[in-house]
Design an enzyme around this catalytic site. Structure first.
Site, PDB file in Angstrom:
ATOM      1  N   HIS A   1      35.517  37.548  48.443  1.00 42.47           N
ATOM      2  CA  HIS A   1      34.842  38.778  48.005  1.00 42.47           C
ATOM      3  C   HIS A   1      33.868  38.422  46.890  1.00 42.47           C
ATOM      4  CE1 HIS A   1      38.248  41.711  49.425  1.00 42.47           C
ATOM      5  NE2 HIS A   1      37.938  40.806  50.341  1.00 42.47           N
TER       6      HIS A   1
ATOM      7  N   GLU B   1      33.456  39.451  43.849  1.00 43.79           N
ATOM      8  CA  GLU B   1      34.029  39.242  42.525  1.00 43.79           C
ATOM      9  C   GLU B   1      34.726  37.887  42.437  1.00 43.79           C
ATOM     10  OE1 GLU B   1      34.327  43.721  43.387  1.00 43.79           O
ATOM     11  OE2 GLU B   1      34.537  41.860  44.499  1.00 43.79           O
TER      12      GLU B   1
END
Length: 104
Positions: free
Chosen positions: A11, A13
Protein backbone atom coordinates in the site's frame (compact mmCIF):
# COMPACT_ATOMS: atom_id res chain seq x y z
CA UNK A 1 2.35 -0.75 -6.09
CA UNK A 2 0.18 -3.67 -4.89
CA UNK A 3 -0.60 -4.82 -8.42
CA UNK A 4 2.68 -3.69 -9.97
CA UNK A 5 4.80 -5.61 -7.44
CA UNK A 6 2.34 -8.45 -6.83
CA UNK A 7 2.59 -7.61 -3.14
CA UNK A 8 -0.56 -7.31 -1.04
CA UNK A 9 1.35 -5.27 1.56
CA UNK A 10 2.61 -2.63 -0.87
CA UNK A 11 0.00 0.00 0.00
CA UNK A 12 1.12 3.59 -0.50
CA UNK A 13 1.74 4.20 3.20
CA UNK A 14 3.77 1.02 3.69
CA UNK A 15 5.75 1.71 0.52
CA UNK A 16 6.48 5.26 1.69
CA UNK A 17 7.60 4.00 5.10
CA UNK A 18 9.88 1.40 3.49
CA UNK A 19 11.47 4.02 1.25
CA UNK A 20 11.87 6.53 4.10
CA UNK A 21 13.54 3.93 6.33
CA UNK A 22 15.91 2.98 3.52
CA UNK A 23 16.74 6.59 2.65
CA UNK A 24 17.21 7.67 6.27
CA UNK A 25 18.91 4.44 7.36
CA UNK A 26 16.68 3.93 10.39
CA UNK A 27 13.31 2.51 11.40
CA UNK A 28 12.41 5.24 13.89
CA UNK A 29 10.63 7.92 11.85
CA UNK A 30 9.55 9.97 14.86
CA UNK A 31 10.80 13.15 13.19
CA UNK A 32 8.66 12.52 10.08
CA UNK A 33 5.13 13.32 8.98
CA UNK A 34 2.93 11.37 6.56
CA UNK A 35 0.31 12.77 4.22
CA UNK A 36 -2.19 10.33 2.69
CA UNK A 37 -5.10 10.85 0.35
CA UNK A 38 -7.22 8.47 2.41
CA UNK A 39 -7.55 7.24 5.99
CA UNK A 40 -5.10 4.32 6.35
CA UNK A 41 -6.29 0.74 6.60
CA UNK A 42 -5.42 -1.25 9.73
CA UNK A 43 -2.20 -2.61 8.25
CA UNK A 44 -1.00 0.82 7.17
CA UNK A 45 -1.98 2.39 10.48
CA UNK A 46 -0.02 -0.33 12.27
CA UNK A 47 3.02 0.44 10.11
CA UNK A 48 2.65 4.15 10.89
CA UNK A 49 2.54 3.38 14.62
CA UNK A 50 5.49 0.96 14.50
CA UNK A 51 7.62 3.48 12.63
CA UNK A 52 6.66 6.13 15.22
CA UNK A 53 5.69 8.75 12.63
CA UNK A 54 4.84 11.88 14.63
CA UNK A 55 1.96 13.15 12.50
CA UNK A 56 -0.46 11.60 10.01
CA UNK A 57 -2.69 13.79 7.86
CA UNK A 58 -5.29 12.22 5.56
CA UNK A 59 -8.04 13.45 3.27
CA UNK A 60 -10.93 11.04 2.61
CA UNK A 61 -12.31 8.70 5.26
CA UNK A 62 -11.97 4.95 4.91
CA UNK A 63 -15.71 4.75 4.22
CA UNK A 64 -15.27 7.10 1.25
CA UNK A 65 -12.44 4.98 -0.14
CA UNK A 66 -14.52 1.82 0.12
CA UNK A 67 -17.43 3.55 -1.60
CA UNK A 68 -15.10 4.46 -4.49
CA UNK A 69 -14.59 0.74 -5.10
CA UNK A 70 -11.53 -0.73 -3.48
CA UNK A 71 -10.41 -4.12 -4.82
CA UNK A 72 -10.15 -5.26 -1.18
CA UNK A 73 -13.68 -4.51 -0.08
CA UNK A 74 -15.19 -7.91 -0.92
CA UNK A 75 -12.52 -10.11 0.58
CA UNK A 76 -13.81 -13.61 1.22
CA UNK A 77 -11.85 -14.53 4.31
CA UNK A 78 -12.53 -16.63 7.36
CA UNK A 79 -10.93 -15.42 10.58
CA UNK A 80 -10.95 -17.79 13.50
CA UNK A 81 -9.17 -17.81 16.82
CA UNK A 82 -7.48 -21.07 17.71
CA UNK A 83 -9.25 -23.04 20.37
CA UNK A 84 -8.31 -25.69 22.87
CA UNK A 85 -4.64 -26.48 23.43
CA UNK A 86 -3.52 -24.35 20.44
CA UNK A 87 -5.00 -21.19 21.93
CA UNK A 88 -3.72 -22.01 25.42
CA UNK A 89 -0.20 -22.68 24.16
CA UNK A 90 -0.13 -19.51 22.04
CA UNK A 91 -1.28 -17.41 25.00
CA UNK A 92 1.34 -18.97 27.29
CA UNK A 93 4.13 -18.33 24.78
CA UNK A 94 3.00 -14.72 24.41
CA UNK A 95 2.82 -14.15 28.17
CA UNK A 96 6.25 -15.74 28.72
CA UNK A 97 8.03 -13.81 25.97
CA UNK A 98 6.27 -10.45 25.62
CA UNK A 99 8.86 -8.61 27.71
CA UNK A 100 11.89 -10.25 26.11
CA UNK A 101 11.68 -8.70 22.66
CA UNK A 102 11.51 -4.91 22.84
CA UNK A 103 10.72 -3.21 19.55
CA UNK A 104 13.55 -0.66 19.83
Amino acid sequence: MVLKNTDATAHAEVTAIREACKKLGKIDLSDCEMYASCEPCSMCFGAVRLSRIKRLVYGATAEAAIAMGSCYQNANLEIKRADGNGALLAEQVFQNTKGKFPMY
